[in-house]
Design a protein around this motif. Structure first.
Motif, PDB file in Angstrom:
ATOM      1  N   VAL A 182       0.683  -2.836  -0.150  1.00 14.97           N
ATOM      2  CA  VAL A 182       1.732  -2.829   0.866  1.00 14.97           C
ATOM      3  C   VAL A 182       2.437  -1.484   0.938  1.00 14.97           C
ATOM      4  CG1 VAL A 182       3.851  -3.934   1.635  1.00 14.97           C
ATOM      5  CG2 VAL A 182       2.057  -5.294   0.537  1.00 14.97           C
ATOM      6  N   ILE A 183       2.669  -0.868  -0.205  1.00 15.81           N
ATOM      7  CA  ILE A 183       3.428   0.380  -0.232  1.00 15.81           C
ATOM      8  C   ILE A 183       2.706   1.493   0.520  1.00 15.81           C
ATOM      9  CG2 ILE A 183       2.433   1.287  -2.373  1.00 15.81           C
ATOM     10  CD1 ILE A 183       5.266   2.194  -3.129  1.00 15.81           C
ATOM     11  N   GLU A 184       1.400   1.391   0.639  1.00 18.08           N
ATOM     12  CA  GLU A 184       0.624   2.402   1.351  1.00 18.08           C
ATOM     13  C   GLU A 184       0.996   2.450   2.829  1.00 18.08           C
ATOM     14  OE1 GLU A 184      -2.299   5.237   2.391  1.00 18.08           O
ATOM     15  OE2 GLU A 184      -1.533   4.669   0.419  1.00 18.08           O
ATOM     16  N   VAL A 207       7.513   8.957  -2.298  1.00 19.94           N
ATOM     17  CA  VAL A 207       8.507   8.967  -3.377  1.00 19.94           C
ATOM     18  C   VAL A 207       7.977   8.222  -4.597  1.00 19.94           C
ATOM     19  CG1 VAL A 207      10.808   8.192  -4.066  1.00 19.94           C
ATOM     20  CG2 VAL A 207      10.456   9.186  -1.797  1.00 19.94           C
ATOM     21  N   TRP A 208       7.368   7.070  -4.355  1.00 17.94           N
ATOM     22  CA  TRP A 208       6.848   6.277  -5.467  1.00 17.94           C
ATOM     23  C   TRP A 208       5.719   7.007  -6.185  1.00 17.94           C
ATOM     24  CZ3 TRP A 208       9.121   2.751  -8.029  1.00 17.94           C
ATOM     25  CH2 TRP A 208       8.408   1.914  -8.895  1.00 17.94           C
ATOM     26  N   LEU A 243       2.602   1.756 -12.723  1.00 18.08           N
ATOM     27  CA  LEU A 243       3.640   1.799 -11.695  1.00 18.08           C
ATOM     28  C   LEU A 243       3.067   2.210 -10.339  1.00 18.08           C
ATOM     29  CD1 LEU A 243       6.626   3.497 -13.590  1.00 18.08           C
ATOM     30  CD2 LEU A 243       6.508   1.128 -12.790  1.00 18.08           C
ATOM     31  N   HIS A 244       2.080   3.077 -10.367  1.00 13.89           N
ATOM     32  CA  HIS A 244       1.501   3.570  -9.113  1.00 13.89           C
ATOM     33  C   HIS A 244       0.859   2.446  -8.305  1.00 13.89           C
ATOM     34  CE1 HIS A 244       0.447   6.935  -6.589  1.00 13.89           C
ATOM     35  NE2 HIS A 244      -0.802   6.515  -6.506  1.00 13.89           N
ATOM     36  N   SER A 245       0.455   1.385  -8.984  1.00 17.21           N
ATOM     37  CA  SER A 245      -0.136   0.250  -8.274  1.00 17.21           C
ATOM     38  C   SER A 245       0.896  -0.526  -7.470  1.00 17.21           C
ATOM     39  CB  SER A 245      -0.811  -0.694  -9.271  1.00 17.21           C
ATOM     40  OG  SER A 245       0.163  -1.335 -10.083  1.00 17.21           O
TER      41      SER A 245
END
Length: 253
Positions: A38-40, A48-49, A114-116
């Motif tokens: 979703v963050i993508e 930022v992430w 965290l990157h996931s």
């Protein structure tokens, strides 16, 4: 079998395979990336992430590099068969935490997890790390206590096991050995340089249906591979030099 003996036995086994067992965690990371990308779809948040997660891993790498680079020879190595410690490191990062190498490992892997952007995976990782490294640290400290006795007891009494106590920082007694750092930490650099771009490719593919990533990740990938190659060459040259030195020593007898 007494509980202490069981801890030492399992800790010794985990110590021997500590470089490989974390790869068992990779399927969970892949699952998280492919099912929860979703963050993508939020470019600013994703940027930022990405900086935060990569930064966490780089901090872990820096901790390992400092600990290795200032450690005495015969310590803080990648030995797997037996415990090795010619001297007890008590300065530098070892003045604020007893296991800086494992702290570095924790941060490197935490950044990757965290990157996931999957909260459940972070929880699973924290639990797995605690169970996994607790036995290893227990076994290492049993070895150090037996070898260094009162010196180890005094140091361990004032130095926390895993959470650094920065206010008691003591500058490293030995100078930074940069070639040693490059040789020892090339694998950690390669893990970071390969894993983050791979996750980026997977997340982009899951979200958009094609394989792509930003140029900065290509730079990270290329830099990591280059440094790894340099380290491998340095290791090979060092082995040749040591072999040549032994030949000269034998000839001089």
């Amino acid at each position: 079998m007494a509980l202490v003996e069981e801890f030492e036995r399992t800790g010794s086994w985990l110590f021997r395979w500590r470089s490989y067992l974390p790869f068992v965690f990779l399927p969970l990371i892949v699952t998280a990336v492919l099912r929860y990308p979703v963050i993508e779809s939020h470019p600013n948040l994703h940027f930022v992430w990405s900086i935060v997660s990569l930064g966490v891993s780089l901090i872990g790498l820096a901790v390992r590099c400092h600990a290795v680079g200032h450690a005495a020879d015969g310590t803080s190595g990648r030995n797997t068969k037996t415990q090795v410690a010619e001297t007890l490191n008590t300065s530098g990062f070892y003045s604020v935490v007893r296991h800086p190498m494992y702290l570095g490992n924790f941060l490197i892997a935490l950044g990757i997890v965290l990157h996931s952007a999957a909260p459940w995976l972070v929880v699973v990782y924290l639990m797995a790390f605690a169970l996994y490294y607790e036995r290893i640290m227990f076994t290492e400290e049993a070895f150090l206590r037996e070898k260094f006795g009162r010196v180890f007891s005094d140091w361990s009494a004032r130095t926390p096991a895993f959470v650094p106590r920065l206010r008691q920082w003591k500058s490293a007694e030995l100078p930074l050995d940069i070639p040693k750092v490059i040789r020892a930490e090339s694998a950690a650099v390669a893990v970071i340089a390969l894993t983050f771009p791979a996750l980026e490719l997977a997340m982009h593919a899951a979200q958009h249906g094609n394989v792509a990533m930003e140029k900065s990740w290509y730079i990270l990938l290329g830099s990591g591979i280059l440094l790894y190659i340099i380290a491998r060459v340095m290791k090979r040259q060092l082995r040749r030099w040591l072999k040549y030195e032994r030949i000269l020593y034998e000839a001089a007898k």
